[in-house]
Design an enzyme around this catalytic site. Structure first.
Site, PDB file in Angstrom:
ATOM      1  N   THR A   1       0.849  -1.197   0.000  1.00 14.43           N
ATOM      2  CA  THR A   1       0.000   0.000   0.000  1.00 14.43           C
ATOM      3  C   THR A   1       0.883   1.246   0.000  1.00 14.43           C
ATOM      4  OG1 THR A   1      -1.742  -1.217   1.101  1.00 14.43           O
ATOM      5  CG2 THR A   1      -1.895   1.172   1.203  1.00 14.43           C
TER       6      THR A   1
ATOM      7  N   ASN B   1      -5.148 -10.934  -7.092  1.00 17.70           N
ATOM      8  CA  ASN B   1      -5.210 -11.557  -5.773  1.00 17.70           C
ATOM      9  C   ASN B   1      -6.452 -12.433  -5.582  1.00 17.70           C
ATOM     10  OD1 ASN B   1      -6.110  -8.769  -6.002  1.00 17.70           O
ATOM     11  ND2 ASN B   1      -6.878  -9.002  -3.928  1.00 17.70           N
TER      12      ASN B   1
ATOM     13  N   GLN C   1       1.328 -10.307  -5.862  1.00 15.80           N
ATOM     14  CA  GLN C   1       1.017 -11.740  -5.931  1.00 15.80           C
ATOM     15  C   GLN C   1       2.012 -12.503  -6.799  1.00 15.80           C
ATOM     16  OE1 GLN C   1      -1.070 -13.159  -3.975  1.00 15.80           O
ATOM     17  NE2 GLN C   1      -2.229 -11.399  -3.209  1.00 15.80           N
TER      18      GLN C   1
ATOM     19  N   SER D   1       4.863  -6.806  -1.290  1.00  8.26           N
ATOM     20  CA  SER D   1       4.527  -6.860   0.136  1.00  8.26           C
ATOM     21  C   SER D   1       5.038  -8.184   0.705  1.00  8.26           C
ATOM     22  CB  SER D   1       3.005  -6.776   0.289  1.00  8.26           C
ATOM     23  OG  SER D   1       2.673  -6.457   1.609  1.00  8.26           O
TER      24      SER D   1
ATOM     25  N   HIS E   1       4.474  -9.932   3.406  1.00  7.95           N
ATOM     26  CA  HIS E   1       3.651 -10.930   4.106  1.00  7.95           C
ATOM     27  C   HIS E   1       2.864 -11.842   3.173  1.00  7.95           C
ATOM     28  CE1 HIS E   1      -0.533  -9.174   3.952  1.00  7.95           C
ATOM     29  NE2 HIS E   1       0.150  -8.090   3.638  1.00  7.95           N
TER      30      HIS E   1
ATOM     31  N   THR F   1      13.459   5.438  10.436  1.00  4.53           N
ATOM     32  CA  THR F   1      14.410   4.368  10.761  1.00  4.53           C
ATOM     33  C   THR F   1      13.910   3.057  10.173  1.00  4.53           C
ATOM     34  OG1 THR F   1      15.040   5.533  12.750  1.00  4.53           O
ATOM     35  CG2 THR F   1      15.579   3.188  12.673  1.00  4.53           C
TER      36      THR F   1
ATOM     37  N   CYS G   1      -9.683  -8.141   2.286  1.00  2.00           N
ATOM     38  CA  CYS G   1     -10.048  -6.779   2.711  1.00  2.00           C
ATOM     39  C   CYS G   1     -11.551  -6.586   2.731  1.00  2.00           C
ATOM     40  CB  CYS G   1      -9.461  -5.744   1.775  1.00  2.00           C
ATOM     41  SG  CYS G   1      -7.717  -5.915   1.592  1.00  2.00           S
TER      42      CYS G   1
HETATM   43  N1  PLP Z   1      -2.052  -5.425  -4.075  1.00  2.00           N
HETATM   44  C1  PLP Z   1      -2.436  -6.705  -4.081  1.00  2.00           C
HETATM   45  C2  PLP Z   1      -2.590  -7.435  -5.376  1.00  2.00           C
HETATM   46  C3  PLP Z   1      -2.722  -7.345  -2.879  1.00  2.00           C
HETATM   47  O1  PLP Z   1      -3.119  -8.626  -2.885  1.00  2.00           O
HETATM   48  C4  PLP Z   1      -2.584  -6.626  -1.681  1.00  2.00           C
HETATM   49  C5  PLP Z   1      -2.970  -7.255  -0.402  1.00  2.00           C
HETATM   50  O2  PLP Z   1      -4.019  -7.859  -0.306  1.00  2.00           O
HETATM   51  C6  PLP Z   1      -2.147  -5.298  -1.724  1.00  2.00           C
HETATM   52  C7  PLP Z   1      -1.892  -4.732  -2.945  1.00  2.00           C
HETATM   53  C8  PLP Z   1      -1.942  -4.486  -0.477  1.00  2.00           C
HETATM   54  O3  PLP Z   1      -0.908  -5.039   0.279  1.00  2.00           O
HETATM   55  P1  PLP Z   1      -0.614  -4.552   1.785  1.00  2.00           P
HETATM   56  O4  PLP Z   1      -1.941  -4.573   2.489  1.00  2.00           O
HETATM   57  O5  PLP Z   1       0.339  -5.539   2.309  1.00  2.00           O
HETATM   58  O6  PLP Z   1      -0.077  -3.184   1.739  1.00  2.00           O
END
Ligand code: PLP
Length: 555
Positions: A71, A161, A189, A209, A211, A247, A336
Site C-alpha cells: 500500500t 489476488n 502476488q 509486500s 507478508h 528508521t 479486505c
Molecule cells: N495489491 C495486491 C494485489 C494485494 O493482494 C494486496 C494485499 O491484499 C495489496 C496490494 C496491499 O498489500 P498490503 O496490504 O500488504 O499493503
C-alpha cells in the site's frame, strides 16, 4: 490441525524469516544509520538484503526502497508519477498534457483509491478510468491501445489476488508503445510465483509486500526504474537515500532477506509444474464434494496456487462457514472485503453472472507448501461431503442443484442488516446484545434457566466446534436452530418468562447477533449473542482463561 488455504491474503512466516527477524531484534539490533560497530553490522545486513532482492527481481540499476508494504509502495509510485505530471503541466514546452489515469478494472482497491486520493490532493483533475477486462480476467488491450496516447499513468497488476489471473505484461507493454505514460505493475502476488526481470521491461514502478510470501506484515519493497520520477512519500531523517525517511524496519528487512534468499535458492519454493499438479488435486477434491462447482477463472492463465470457484445453491458465507467448521481457511473474494457480503468487483468486471460474483470462494496456497499438506487439504475438503449429505444438502452435493443461487439460502435474515428496526425504525445495536465468553460463563452460573442456541447450519455444526468448559445445561436448554429456521422457533422463546436469557452462538458471532437482534425486536429483552462466536472461544474454556466474574454479567 488447521488447513490454511488463504495464502493470497497472507502467509505464515517462514521459519528462516522468523529466525532472521529475531536475530535482528536480539544481537543485531543496531540502527543502520549509526557509525559504530552495531550500526555498521545493521547497515551490512540492509545492504545485503537489498543486493539479493535486486538479483531476485532482476532490478538491474533501478532503485529498491524498503517500505511498510505494497500500500505504501503504491502511494509512492502514484505520488511520484502524479507529481511529475504536475511539473510537466507547468512546462509550456512539454507538449500536450496527458488527461487520463488508467487502472485495470480488477486491481486491488489500493490502486484506484490511491489514484483518486493523489489526483484530488494534487489538484490535477485528471480523468481516472478503469481498463476493462475480458471474461478471462485479462486486460482489453485494444481499449488500452486506444487510450494509451492520452494516459499519464497506467496501473496494471502482475497477477490478481482474487482469481490468480496473470496479466499479459508483454501485451500491455506493446499496447503502451509510443505512449508517454508511466507504468506501475502491482507485483504483490507475483513474488515467489512468477519469474521477474524488471529491468528488462518498461515497468516504472513495482510494489511488493513481504507478508504475501513468508515475511511478516509491515515490510515491503518498491522497485523504481532507473530514471523514473521519484518523490518521497515520507520526508525526515534521510534514510533510504532521503527517498523514504524513517528508521528502517530491520527485523522486517532481515525476514524479507530470508525469504528472498529462499526464493533465490529455489529449494523451498515448488516449481510451476508441481504447483499446477497440486492445484489439479485440490480442484478434483472440490469437484468430488460439489459436482456442480464452476471455476471463475481459466486455469491456463492463472497462478497455479489460486482457485476461485462458485457452487450453485450456496452463498459464499455458507461455504465459508462450512469450510471454517472443517478447519479449512479460505476466503470469499479478497480478505479486505471479506467482512462485507458484497459481490466481488473482480468477478463483476469479468462479466460473470451475478450469482457467481456474490458466491465466489478463493482458495490459495503458498508455493512453500509440500505434497503432504496438499493431500491433507484434499482429505479435509472431502470430509465436508459427508456432513453435507447427512444434513440434507445431498441435492447440491450430487450436482442436482443446477438452479442459480437464490440468495435466500440462509433465509432473509442472512441479508437483513443487523442494526435498525425495519418496522419501527428504532435502532437495536448488535453490540449491546453481545456477551463475552466470561460473561456467558457467569450467566450460566447465575441463571441456570438460560437457553443456549446454536444457530449454525447442521452441516457445519457436525464438523466441529464446541463451547468447552461451560457448566452443563439440561438437553432441553441446548437447542440447535439454524438461522435459516429461526422464524419457526421465535414463538417458543417469546413464551419464556421475560427474565429468561436466550444466548445465541455461531462460528463468528455474525449470525448469532442477527438472531439476538431479531428476538429483541420482537420484545424479548434477554436475547444475547456470544461475541466472536466459536472462533474466539478460549480453547481451555472461559474459567481457565479468566475466572468467572459476576461483574461480567450482561445487563
Ligand atoms: N495489491 C495486491 C494485489 C494485494 O493482494 C494486496 C494485499 O491484499 C495489496 C496490494 C496491499 O498489500 P498490503 O496490504 O500488504 O499493503
Amino acid at each position: 490441525m488447521e488447513i490454511y488455504l488463504d495464502a493470497n491474503a497472507t502467509t505464515a512466516v517462514l521459519p528462516q524469516a522468523r529466525a532472521a527477524a529475531l536475530a535482528a531484534m536480539a544481537d543485531g539490533f543496531g540502527n543502520p544509520s549509526s557509525s559504530h560497530t552495531s550500526g555498521l553490522r545493521a547497515r551490512a545486513l540492509l545492504d545485503g538484503v537489498r543486493a539479493s532482492t535486486r538479483r531476485v527481481l532482476g532490478a538491474g540499476g533501478g532503485q529498491l526502497l524498503f517500505t511498510s508494504g505494497a500500500t505504501e509502495g503504491i502511494q509512492t509510485a502514484v505520488l511520484s508519477a502524479l507529481a511529475s505530471l504536475r511539473a510537466r503541466d507547468a512546462d509550456a514546452d512539454a507538449g500536450p498534457a496527458p488527461t487520463l489515469l488508467l487502472y485495470g478494472a480488477t486491481e486491488h482497491k489500493a490502486v484506484p483509491e490511491a489514484l483518486r486520493h493523489w489526483n484530488a490532493l494534487l489538484g490535477l483533475r485528471l480523468q481516472v478510468l478503469a481498463i476493462p477486462v475480458g471474461r478471462d480476467g485479462r486486460h482489453d488491450l485494444n481499449w488500452l491501445r486506444a487510450h494509451a496516447p492520452r494516459a499519464g499513468l497506467v496501473c496494471t497488476m502482475a497477477a490478481n489476488n482474487e482469481t490468480g489471473v496473470i496479466s499479459d505484461l508483454d501485451g500491455i507493454a506493446e499496447a503502451l508503445a509510443g505512449s508517454p505514460a508511466l507504468w506501475m505493475v502491482d507485483s504483490v502476488q507475483a513474488l515467489g510465483k512468477l519469474a521477474l526481470r524488471l529491468a528488462d521491461t518498461r515497468i516504472d514502478y513495482a510494489p511488493f509486500s513481504g507478508h504475501k510470501a513468508g515475511a511478516p506484515k509491515g515490510i515491503g519493497v518498491l522497485y523504481v526504474r532507473a530514471g523514473a520520477p521519484l518523490t518521497p512519500l515520507l520526508a525526515g531523517g534521510g534514510q533510504e537515500g532521503a527517498l523514504r525517511s524513517g528508521t528502517e524496519n530491520m527485523p522486517g528487512i532481515a525476514a524479507f532477506g530470508a525469504v528472498v534468499a529462499a526464493i533465490e535458492e529455489g529449494r523451498l519454493f515448488a516449481d510451476r509444474d508441481t504447483l499446477g499438479a497440486w492445484r489439479e488435486r485440490l480442484s478434483a477434491a472440490l469437484q468430488d464434494v460439489f459436482p456442480g462447482l464452476v471455476f471463475n477463472a481459466p486455469a491456463q492463465v492463472s497462478l497455479p496456487t489460486t482457485l476461485n470457484f462458485s457452487v450453485p445453491g450456496y452463498g459464499s458465507t455458507q461455504l465459508l462457514d462450512l469450510f471454517d467448521a472443517a478447519g479449512i481457511r479460505v476466503s470469499g473474494g479478497s480478505a479486505c472485503s471479506a467482512a462485507r457480503a458484497e459481490p466481488s468487483h473482480v468477478l463483476d468486471a469479468m462479466g460473470l453472472p451475478a450469482w457467481q460474483a456474490v458466491s465466489a470462494i478463493r482458495l490459495s496456497f503458498s508455493p512453500m507448501s509440500d505434497a503432504g499438506f496438499i493431500e491433507q487439504a484434499c482429505e479435509r475438503i472431502r470430509s465436508c461431503a459427508e456432513s453435507l449429505r447427512r444434513h440434507g444438502h445431498g441435492a447440491a452435493v450430487d450436482g442436482l442443484h443446477a438452479a442459480p443461487l437464490t440468495l435466500q439460502t440462509a433465509a432473509d435474515l442472512e441479508t437483513t442488516p443487523i442494526n435498525g428496526d425495519l418496522q419501527t425504525g428504532a435502532v437495536t445495536d448488535a453490540s449491546t446484545c453481545e456477551v463475552s465468553p466470561a460473561a456467558l460463563h457467569a450467566l450460566l452460573l447465575a441463571c441456570p434457566a438460560t437457553r443456549l442456541v446454536d444457530v449454525r447450519e447442521p452441516f457445519e455444526a457436525v464438523l466441529g466446534g464446541e463451547l468447552v468448559g461451560l457448566p452443563r445445561l439440561p438437553a432441553s436448554q441446548r437447542q440447535q436452530v439454524p438461522l435459516s429456521e429461526l422464524s419457526q422457533a421465535l414463538d417458543g422463546w417469546l413464551a419464556l418468562p421475560a427474565d429468561s436469557p436466550v444466548v445465541f452462538f455461531c462460528r463468528s458471532g455474525q449470525r448469532s447477533a442477527k438472531a439476538a437482534v431479531a428476538l429483541r425486536r420482537l420484545g424479548h429483552a434477554q436475547a444475547w449473542s456470544l461475541a466472536g462466536g466459536l472462533a474466539l472461544w478460549p480453547a481451555v474454556g472461559p474459567a481457565q482463561a479468566a475466572p468467572p466474574d459476576r461483574a461480567a454479567l450482561p445487563s
